[in-house]
Design a protein around this motif. Structure first.
Motif, short mmCIF file in Angstrom:
data_model
loop_
_atom_site.label_atom_id
_atom_site.label_comp_id
_atom_site.label_asym_id
_atom_site.label_seq_id
_atom_site.Cartn_x
_atom_site.Cartn_y
_atom_site.Cartn_z
N VAL A 33 101.48 88.82 -44.88
CA VAL A 33 101.98 87.46 -44.67
C VAL A 33 100.81 86.48 -44.55
O VAL A 33 100.82 85.40 -45.14
N TYR A 34 99.79 86.87 -43.80
CA TYR A 34 98.62 86.00 -43.64
C TYR A 34 97.89 85.85 -44.98
O TYR A 34 97.42 84.76 -45.31
N ASN A 35 97.78 86.93 -45.75
CA ASN A 35 97.14 86.84 -47.08
C ASN A 35 97.87 85.84 -47.97
O ASN A 35 97.24 85.07 -48.70
N ALA A 36 99.20 85.87 -47.92
CA ALA A 36 99.99 84.93 -48.72
C ALA A 36 99.74 83.50 -48.27
O ALA A 36 99.62 82.57 -49.09
N PHE A 37 99.62 83.31 -46.95
CA PHE A 37 99.34 81.97 -46.41
C PHE A 37 97.97 81.47 -46.89
O PHE A 37 97.84 80.33 -47.33
N VAL A 38 96.95 82.33 -46.81
CA VAL A 38 95.60 81.94 -47.24
C VAL A 38 95.59 81.62 -48.73
O VAL A 38 94.95 80.65 -49.17
N THR A 39 96.29 82.42 -49.52
CA THR A 39 96.38 82.18 -50.97
C THR A 39 96.97 80.81 -51.25
O THR A 39 96.42 80.02 -52.03
N LEU A 40 98.11 80.50 -50.63
CA LEU A 40 98.76 79.21 -50.84
C LEU A 40 97.88 78.06 -50.37
O LEU A 40 97.82 77.00 -51.01
N LEU A 41 97.18 78.26 -49.26
CA LEU A 41 96.31 77.22 -48.72
C LEU A 41 95.18 76.89 -49.69
O LEU A 41 94.90 75.72 -49.97
N PHE A 42 94.54 77.94 -50.24
CA PHE A 42 93.41 77.69 -51.13
C PHE A 42 93.86 77.24 -52.52
O PHE A 42 93.11 76.57 -53.22
N LEU A 43 95.06 77.59 -52.90
CA LEU A 43 95.62 77.01 -54.13
C LEU A 43 95.86 75.52 -53.92
O LEU A 43 95.61 74.71 -54.83
N PHE A 44 96.32 75.15 -52.73
CA PHE A 44 96.50 73.73 -52.41
C PHE A 44 95.15 73.01 -52.44
O PHE A 44 95.05 71.91 -52.99
N PHE A 45 94.12 73.62 -51.86
CA PHE A 45 92.78 73.01 -51.90
C PHE A 45 92.32 72.81 -53.34
O PHE A 45 91.71 71.79 -53.68
N THR A 46 92.60 73.79 -54.21
CA THR A 46 92.14 73.74 -55.59
C THR A 46 92.78 72.59 -56.36
O THR A 46 92.11 71.91 -57.14
N PHE A 47 94.08 72.37 -56.14
CA PHE A 47 94.81 71.38 -56.95
C PHE A 47 95.17 70.11 -56.21
O PHE A 47 95.84 69.24 -56.77
N SER A 48 94.70 69.97 -54.96
CA SER A 48 95.10 68.81 -54.16
C SER A 48 94.56 67.49 -54.71
O SER A 48 95.16 66.44 -54.50
N ARG A 49 93.42 67.55 -55.41
CA ARG A 49 92.83 66.31 -55.94
C ARG A 49 93.41 65.91 -57.29
O ARG A 49 93.10 64.84 -57.80
N ASN A 50 94.21 66.78 -57.87
CA ASN A 50 94.83 66.48 -59.17
C ASN A 50 96.27 66.96 -59.13
O ASN A 50 96.56 68.12 -59.44
N GLU A 51 97.16 66.06 -58.77
CA GLU A 51 98.57 66.41 -58.62
C GLU A 51 99.17 66.90 -59.93
O GLU A 51 99.98 67.83 -59.95
N GLN A 52 98.74 66.29 -61.05
CA GLN A 52 99.28 66.67 -62.35
C GLN A 52 98.93 68.12 -62.68
O GLN A 52 99.76 68.87 -63.19
N GLN A 53 97.68 68.51 -62.39
CA GLN A 53 97.29 69.90 -62.62
C GLN A 53 98.11 70.85 -61.75
O GLN A 53 98.51 71.93 -62.20
N GLY A 54 98.36 70.45 -60.53
CA GLY A 54 99.16 71.27 -59.63
C GLY A 54 100.56 71.49 -60.15
O GLY A 54 101.09 72.61 -60.10
N ILE A 55 101.18 70.43 -60.67
CA ILE A 55 102.53 70.55 -61.22
C ILE A 55 102.52 71.45 -62.45
O ILE A 55 103.40 72.32 -62.61
N SER A 56 101.52 71.27 -63.33
CA SER A 56 101.41 72.11 -64.52
C SER A 56 101.23 73.58 -64.14
O SER A 56 101.80 74.48 -64.76
N PHE A 57 100.44 73.80 -63.10
CA PHE A 57 100.19 75.17 -62.61
C PHE A 57 101.48 75.81 -62.13
O PHE A 57 101.79 76.96 -62.49
#
Length: 392
Positions: A33-57
């Motif tokens: 569960v914690y691994n899944a949380f860390v994964t989602l958190l760092f995915l958010f960090f990766t795409f937080s500056r480009n919302e369009q990229q996040g949506i495409s992802f």
């Protein structure tokens, strides 16, 4: 924080969130569960500056999940290949669109996102291995973890699903994990040396001035020659540094992601080089493009000569590799150049076996390393696109 491994602050934050995983692993426990949380958190960090990229992802991930589920279900009911080609094309279609559509309009560039190439390779291999019967059981959660494994998301190395799944589901042995932890920390520090010190100094203190000399035609020939070697060194240390980060963090998380580089400039020939350079990519192209094409051409008896079939395989393999980097002429030329080197060496190797003109000893090994190094550096010179910037 943007691009992974690009700043020291990224490593500080990452280190803090990895501490619970390290402690639990040393105790022989997993924290799914914690691994899944860390994964989602760092995915958010990766795409937080480009919302369009996040949506495409997000759209891409659901696209691939649905496709693999449907294709796996179909294969359980049908033994024949049937829709394999269609499924494979649907899987790689997002990447094709991202590469091709920007030629017609810059507006289409918003379809892409960091890591789309490597995620496509993961998804396409799933379709091919399901078709081959190598993947006999499928669990959506395992596949999600495979696709979203954030340490290698943006630039690899490219793992294999069956290896990843076996590693993911294996129990943690504290003594074995301690080795991975030590190795992972070492690789991260090696990456810091490679990327943030050596690659930075080469780019800032050498390449910058050599490019200036080339553009202003100051000692043009020597500047171009110096740039060829400097860029080759920069490319290695920058990418090998990034790969060391990705593998190191993977190890700390208990996943033994394959290495990407193994002293490539010590290669004695071009074949050996591609077994040492960006290994996860070259092995992926070898297994899923070259070998399959050669098998199909042989099965269909398109050509009688096995060497002709092999050489066609090399050309297609490296041409696709060049196009994958981009549709600029210098990427395509780079791919064709590698194919020519590969075929030329193969022909020479077969010729030499009969005539024993070039013996295999320490002296010829050194000569081979030197010659291979220069051929490779010239290829990287073409790959760099520098010829496209020169005003002749």
């Amino acid at each position: 924080m943007g691009t992974p491994y690009a700043t020291i602050s990224y490593f500080v934050v990452l280190g803090i969130f990895l501490i619970p995983i390290v402690i639990a692993s040393l105790l022989g426990k997993k924290l799914p569960v914690y691994n899944a949380f860390v994964t989602l958190l760092f995915l958010f960090f990766t795409f937080s500056r480009n919302e369009q990229q996040g949506i495409s992802f997000i759209i891409f991930i659901f696209w691939q999940l649905a496709l693999v589920r449907v294709y796996f279900t179909y294969r359980q009911k049908k033994n024949q290949g049937g829709v394999f080609v269609s499924a494979l094309l649907i899987s790689i279609m997002p990447l094709i669109l991202v590469k091709v559509l920007p030629i017609f309009s810059n507006h289409f560039s918003i379809l892409g996102f960091l890591g789309i190439s490597y995620l496509t390779f993961k998804a396409a291999q799933m379709i091919m291995e399901i078709r081959d019967g190598l993947i006999k059981s499928y669990d959506t959660w395992d596949y999600v973890q495979f696709l979203l494994f954030f340490p290698t998301l943006t630039s690899g190395p490219i793992d294999r699903f069956r290896r990843f799944k076996k590693n993911l589901n294996a129990p943690i042995v504290p003594k074995e994990y301690l080795y991975l932890l030590n190795r992972g920390i070492f690789l991260i520090f090696q990456g810091l040396l490679y990327k943030f010190i050596i690659a930075y100094l080469i780019n800032d203190k050498v390449i910058y001035y050599l490019k200036m000399g080339i553009e202003q035609h100051i000692y043009f020939g020597w500047s171009l020659l110096g740039y060829m070697y400097a860029y080759s060194m920069y490319l290695f240390f920058d990418f090998a540094g990034y790969s060391a980060f990705a593998v190191g963090v993977s190890y700390i998380m208990g996943i033994q992601t394959p290495m990407n580089f193994n002293k490539p400039f010590a290669s004695r020939n071009i074949k050996e080089f591609w077994n040492r350079w960006h290994m996860s990519l070259s092995f992926w192209f070898r297994d899923y493009i070259y070998m399959r094409l050669v098998f199909w051409l042989t099965k269909k008896k398109v050509f009688k000569n096995k060497y002709v079939i092999s050489y066609i395989g090399y050309f297609v393999n490296f041409l696709i590799m060049g196009v994958w980097h981009g549709l600029h002429w210098y990427y395509i030329a780079y791919g064709l150049y590698q194919a020519i080197l590969f075929i030329s060496f193969d022909k020479f190797e077969r010729w030499n076996k009969k005539r024993k003109w070039y013996p295999n000893n320490k002296v010829t090994a050194i000569i081979g390393v030197i010659l291979t190094f220069h051929f490779i550096c010239f290829g990287f010179l073409v790959f760099s696109g520098i010829f496209d910037t020169i005003h002749w």
